[in-house]
Design a protein around this motif. Sequence first.
Motif, PDB file in Angstrom:
ATOM      1  N   MET A  70       0.808  -1.170   0.179  1.00  0.00           N
ATOM      2  CA  MET A  70      -0.063   0.010  -0.081  1.00  0.00           C
ATOM      3  C   MET A  70       0.813   1.333  -0.142  1.00  0.00           C
ATOM      4  N   LEU A  71       1.919   1.183   0.738  1.00  0.00           N
ATOM      5  CA  LEU A  71       2.904   2.398   0.741  1.00  0.00           C
ATOM      6  C   LEU A  71       3.626   2.624  -0.530  1.00  0.00           C
ATOM      7  N   VAL A  72       3.865   1.650  -1.328  1.00  0.00           N
ATOM      8  CA  VAL A  72       4.434   1.836  -2.622  1.00  0.00           C
ATOM      9  C   VAL A  72       3.271   2.310  -3.673  1.00  0.00           C
ATOM     10  N   ASP A  73       2.021   1.593  -3.531  1.00  0.00           N
ATOM     11  CA  ASP A  73       1.340   1.884  -4.485  1.00  0.00           C
ATOM     12  C   ASP A  73       0.502   3.612  -4.457  1.00  0.00           C
ATOM     13  N   HIS A  74       0.708   3.983  -3.140  1.00  0.00           N
ATOM     14  CA  HIS A  74      -0.085   5.085  -2.832  1.00  0.00           C
ATOM     15  C   HIS A  74       0.731   6.205  -2.304  1.00  0.00           C
ATOM     16  N   MET A  75       1.818   6.012  -1.810  1.00  0.00           N
ATOM     17  CA  MET A  75       2.810   7.164  -1.188  1.00  0.00           C
ATOM     18  C   MET A  75       4.271   7.316  -1.485  1.00  0.00           C
ATOM     19  N   LEU A  76       5.010   6.271  -1.854  1.00  0.00           N
ATOM     20  CA  LEU A  76       6.258   6.159  -2.201  1.00  0.00           C
ATOM     21  C   LEU A  76       6.567   6.442  -3.453  1.00  0.00           C
ATOM     22  N   SER A  77       7.045   7.634  -4.029  1.00  0.00           N
ATOM     23  CA  SER A  77       7.222   8.088  -5.428  1.00  0.00           C
ATOM     24  C   SER A  77       8.501   7.283  -5.744  1.00  0.00           C
ATOM     25  N   PRO A  78       8.648   6.673  -6.986  1.00  0.00           N
ATOM     26  CA  PRO A  78       9.907   6.200  -7.404  1.00  0.00           C
ATOM     27  C   PRO A  78      10.939   7.070  -7.811  1.00  0.00           C
ATOM     28  N   GLU A  79      10.487   8.537  -7.896  1.00  0.00           N
ATOM     29  CA  GLU A  79      11.392   9.452  -8.191  1.00  0.00           C
ATOM     30  C   GLU A  79      12.116  10.022  -6.984  1.00  0.00           C
ATOM     31  N   THR A  80      11.485   9.830  -5.854  1.00  0.00           N
ATOM     32  CA  THR A  80      11.808  10.508  -4.674  1.00  0.00           C
ATOM     33  C   THR A  80      12.193   9.607  -3.419  1.00  0.00           C
ATOM     34  N   SER A  81      11.583   8.578  -3.393  1.00  0.00           N
ATOM     35  CA  SER A  81      12.047   7.629  -2.274  1.00  0.00           C
ATOM     36  C   SER A  81      13.220   7.039  -2.424  1.00  0.00           C
ATOM     37  N   LEU A  82      13.790   6.889  -1.094  1.00  0.00           N
ATOM     38  CA  LEU A  82      15.453   6.439  -1.357  1.00  0.00           C
ATOM     39  C   LEU A  82      15.579   5.215  -0.532  1.00  0.00           C
ATOM     40  N   GLY A  83      14.646   4.699  -0.048  1.00  0.00           N
ATOM     41  CA  GLY A  83      14.518   3.309   1.002  1.00  0.00           C
ATOM     42  C   GLY A  83      14.337   3.859   2.229  1.00  0.00           C
ATOM     43  N   SER A  84      14.790   2.801   3.097  1.00  0.00           N
ATOM     44  CA  SER A  84      14.876   2.898   4.654  1.00  0.00           C
ATOM     45  C   SER A  84      15.817   2.346   5.258  1.00  0.00           C
ATOM     46  N   PRO A  85      16.283   2.911   6.267  1.00  0.00           N
ATOM     47  CA  PRO A  85      17.540   2.182   7.207  1.00  0.00           C
ATOM     48  C   PRO A  85      16.796   1.457   8.201  1.00  0.00           C
ATOM     49  N   GLY A  86      15.493   1.500   8.240  1.00  0.00           N
ATOM     50  CA  GLY A  86      14.642   0.470   9.198  1.00  0.00           C
ATOM     51  C   GLY A  86      13.813   1.074  10.004  1.00  0.00           C
ATOM     52  N   LEU A  87      13.006  -0.041  10.968  1.00  0.00           N
ATOM     53  CA  LEU A  87      12.158   0.254  11.752  1.00  0.00           C
ATOM     54  C   LEU A  87      12.602   0.377  13.274  1.00  0.00           C
ATOM     55  N   ASP A  88      11.802   1.605  14.031  1.00  0.00           N
ATOM     56  CA  ASP A  88      12.028   1.556  15.460  1.00  0.00           C
ATOM     57  C   ASP A  88      11.344   0.586  16.146  1.00  0.00           C
ATOM     58  N   GLN A  89      10.048   0.421  15.490  1.00  0.00           N
ATOM     59  CA  GLN A  89       9.003  -0.265  16.336  1.00  0.00           C
ATOM     60  C   GLN A  89       8.274  -0.967  15.394  1.00  0.00           C
ATOM     61  N   LEU A  90       7.630  -2.365  15.651  1.00  0.00           N
ATOM     62  CA  LEU A  90       6.730  -3.180  15.002  1.00  0.00           C
ATOM     63  C   LEU A  90       5.977  -3.747  15.882  1.00  0.00           C
ATOM     64  N   ARG A  91       4.481  -3.567  15.762  1.00  0.00           N
ATOM     65  CA  ARG A  91       3.632  -4.250  16.722  1.00  0.00           C
ATOM     66  C   ARG A  91       2.412  -4.857  15.676  1.00  0.00           C
ATOM     67  N   TRP A  92       2.283  -6.037  15.991  1.00  0.00           N
ATOM     68  CA  TRP A  92       0.986  -6.880  15.758  1.00  0.00           C
ATOM     69  C   TRP A  92       0.005  -6.683  16.748  1.00  0.00           C
ATOM     70  N   LEU A  93      -1.286  -5.793  16.501  1.00  0.00           N
ATOM     71  CA  LEU A  93      -2.147  -5.528  17.587  1.00  0.00           C
ATOM     72  C   LEU A  93      -3.561  -6.464  17.631  1.00  0.00           C
ATOM     73  N   LYS A  94      -3.965  -6.802  16.439  1.00  0.00           N
ATOM     74  CA  LYS A  94      -5.069  -7.827  16.367  1.00  0.00           C
ATOM     75  C   LYS A  94      -4.729  -8.511  15.134  1.00  0.00           C
ATOM     76  N   PRO A  95      -5.494  -9.678  15.257  1.00  0.00           N
ATOM     77  CA  PRO A  95      -5.145 -11.031  14.202  1.00  0.00           C
ATOM     78  C   PRO A  95      -5.849 -10.418  12.840  1.00  0.00           C
ATOM     79  N   VAL A  96      -5.686 -10.689  11.781  1.00  0.00           N
ATOM     80  CA  VAL A  96      -5.873 -10.365  10.396  1.00  0.00           C
ATOM     81  C   VAL A  96      -6.385 -11.384   9.797  1.00  0.00           C
ATOM     82  N   ARG A  97      -7.756 -11.663   9.419  1.00  0.00           N
ATOM     83  CA  ARG A  97      -8.498 -12.686   9.102  1.00  0.00           C
ATOM     84  C   ARG A  97      -8.991 -12.707   7.667  1.00  0.00           C
ATOM     85  N   PRO A  98      -9.283 -13.735   7.237  1.00  0.00           N
ATOM     86  CA  PRO A  98      -9.956 -13.790   5.833  1.00  0.00           C
ATOM     87  C   PRO A  98     -11.149 -12.983   5.784  1.00  0.00           C
TER      88      PRO A  98
END
Length: 157
Positions: A70-98
């Motif tokens: 979703m980030l690539v499709d809607h926010m990260l421009s191929p002209e300007t995005s230069l990648g990422s050095p990483g995440l400071d935090q990642l949390r899974w808060l609720k299960p994702v279901r079919p």
Amino acid sequence: MSPPARYLEDFVPGMVFEFGDRLVTAEEIVTFAREYDPQPFHLDDDAGKQTHFGGLVASGWQTAGFMMRMLVDHMLSPETSLGSPGLDQLRWLKPVRPGDRLRARVSIREVKRSRSRPDMGTIHQTTEVLNQKDEVVMSTISIGMVRARASAENSPG
């Protein structure tokens, strides 16, 4: 279609972007799990019913993949995005279901021009993945590197 080119100067702390509409299917949950996270509750609904999840759920790593797409499709421009050095935090808060429909909400926390490379800078952001009930199922705090439109000497302020 690529997202609009957003340069470092186009981001301001407090900005919020919302986008995406991603339907999650049981088939893709199982396909991903077979390859990358073959735990029983990701592979089989009956096995998932024997756990606290109460049924088949997507791997958190798959949810992170949905977010990235979703980030690539809607926010990260191929002209300007230069990648990422990483995440400071990642949390899974609720299960994702079919049948869940996911979208992303990105809140800009901080924007900093690089001192050593004034043609670029970093954006510190919180990204939340929400389901159709507006529940946050995953959140990250991350850093993105973005091309600047102007060098520090030529930019205002």
